[in-house]
Write a protein that holds these residues in place. Structure first.
Motif, PDB file in Angstrom:
ATOM      1  N   ASP A  56     -48.948  47.330 -64.866  1.00  0.00           N
ATOM      2  CA  ASP A  56     -49.040  46.617 -66.143  1.00  0.00           C
ATOM      3  C   ASP A  56     -50.421  46.690 -66.789  1.00  0.00           C
ATOM      4  OD1 ASP A  56     -50.345  45.058 -64.288  1.00  0.00           O
ATOM      5  OD2 ASP A  56     -49.425  43.173 -64.923  1.00  0.00           O
ATOM      6  N   VAL A  57     -51.294  47.600 -66.314  1.00  0.00           N
ATOM      7  CA  VAL A  57     -52.638  47.749 -66.881  1.00  0.00           C
ATOM      8  C   VAL A  57     -52.829  49.184 -67.358  1.00  0.00           C
ATOM      9  CG1 VAL A  57     -55.112  47.662 -66.385  1.00  0.00           C
ATOM     10  CG2 VAL A  57     -53.592  45.933 -65.408  1.00  0.00           C
ATOM     11  N   CYS A  58     -53.326  49.322 -68.582  1.00  0.00           N
ATOM     12  CA  CYS A  58     -53.615  50.636 -69.146  1.00  0.00           C
ATOM     13  C   CYS A  58     -55.072  50.663 -69.615  1.00  0.00           C
ATOM     14  CB  CYS A  58     -52.698  50.940 -70.330  1.00  0.00           C
ATOM     15  SG  CYS A  58     -50.942  50.990 -69.912  1.00  0.00           S
ATOM     16  N   THR A  59     -55.727  51.806 -69.450  1.00  0.00           N
ATOM     17  CA  THR A  59     -57.124  51.953 -69.855  1.00  0.00           C
ATOM     18  C   THR A  59     -57.323  53.273 -70.590  1.00  0.00           C
ATOM     19  OG1 THR A  59     -57.736  53.007 -67.773  1.00  0.00           O
ATOM     20  CG2 THR A  59     -57.990  50.611 -67.897  1.00  0.00           C
ATOM     21  N   ALA A  60     -58.310  53.293 -71.460  1.00  0.00           N
ATOM     22  CA  ALA A  60     -58.739  54.507 -72.147  1.00  0.00           C
ATOM     23  C   ALA A  60     -60.266  54.511 -72.141  1.00  0.00           C
ATOM     24  CB  ALA A  60     -58.220  54.537 -73.581  1.00  0.00           C
ATOM     25  N   THR A  61     -60.864  55.649 -71.821  1.00  0.00           N
ATOM     26  CA  THR A  61     -62.321  55.703 -71.752  1.00  0.00           C
ATOM     27  C   THR A  61     -62.975  55.801 -73.117  1.00  0.00           C
ATOM     28  OG1 THR A  61     -62.240  58.089 -71.398  1.00  0.00           O
ATOM     29  CG2 THR A  61     -62.388  56.682 -69.441  1.00  0.00           C
ATOM     30  N   LYS A  62     -62.248  56.339 -74.095  1.00  0.00           N
ATOM     31  CA  LYS A  62     -62.796  56.451 -75.447  1.00  0.00           C
ATOM     32  C   LYS A  62     -61.669  56.275 -76.454  1.00  0.00           C
ATOM     33  CE  LYS A  62     -65.964  59.093 -78.220  1.00  0.00           C
ATOM     34  NZ  LYS A  62     -66.886  60.205 -78.293  1.00  0.00           N
ATOM     35  N   VAL A  63     -61.873  55.363 -77.404  1.00  0.00           N
ATOM     36  CA  VAL A  63     -60.869  55.090 -78.428  1.00  0.00           C
ATOM     37  C   VAL A  63     -61.511  55.150 -79.809  1.00  0.00           C
ATOM     38  CG1 VAL A  63     -59.363  53.702 -76.943  1.00  0.00           C
ATOM     39  CG2 VAL A  63     -61.228  52.597 -78.180  1.00  0.00           C
TER      40      VAL A  63
END
Length: 108
Positions: A56-63
């Protein structure tokens, strides 16, 4: 001897700065979210950013540089209800997350 010692200290300080730089950039350019219901995919692309998900966790290093509320609505529309959200170092408070989920338009 003193010059060699100062050169060593300077080198250590420079290396510490170089190593700390990317971590700071990730905080100010990246994002993470927590979903009410886990996603069935391990990654997706939203506005050109690659998001990686685990349960249930999502991450992006650059947005992209979007207003945090707009980014929240787009992601909630694509993924479902969010329970926590931090975008480019700016966390959303609980009331703002409720507003985000309410205003999100489900992706057709």
């Amino acid at each position: 001897m003193r010059t060699a010692f100062n050169a060593g200290l300077t080198a250590c300080a420079l290396m510490a700065g170089l190593l700390a730089g990317p971590a700071f950039a990730a905080d100010s350019e990246g994002a993470w979210l927590k979903l009410k219901t886990p996603v069935s995919t391990d990654h997706f692309i939203q506005d050109g950013s690659v998001w990686r998900c685990k349960a249930d966790v999502c991450t992006a290093t650059k947005v992209r540089a979007l207003p945090v509320g707009r980014a929240c609505r787009k992601l909630a529309g694509q993924l479902g209800e969010l329970t926590a959200f931090n975008y480019r170092g700016e966390p959303l408070e609980d009331a703002a997350i409720v507003d985000c989920n309410t205003a999100a338009k489900p992706k057709s």
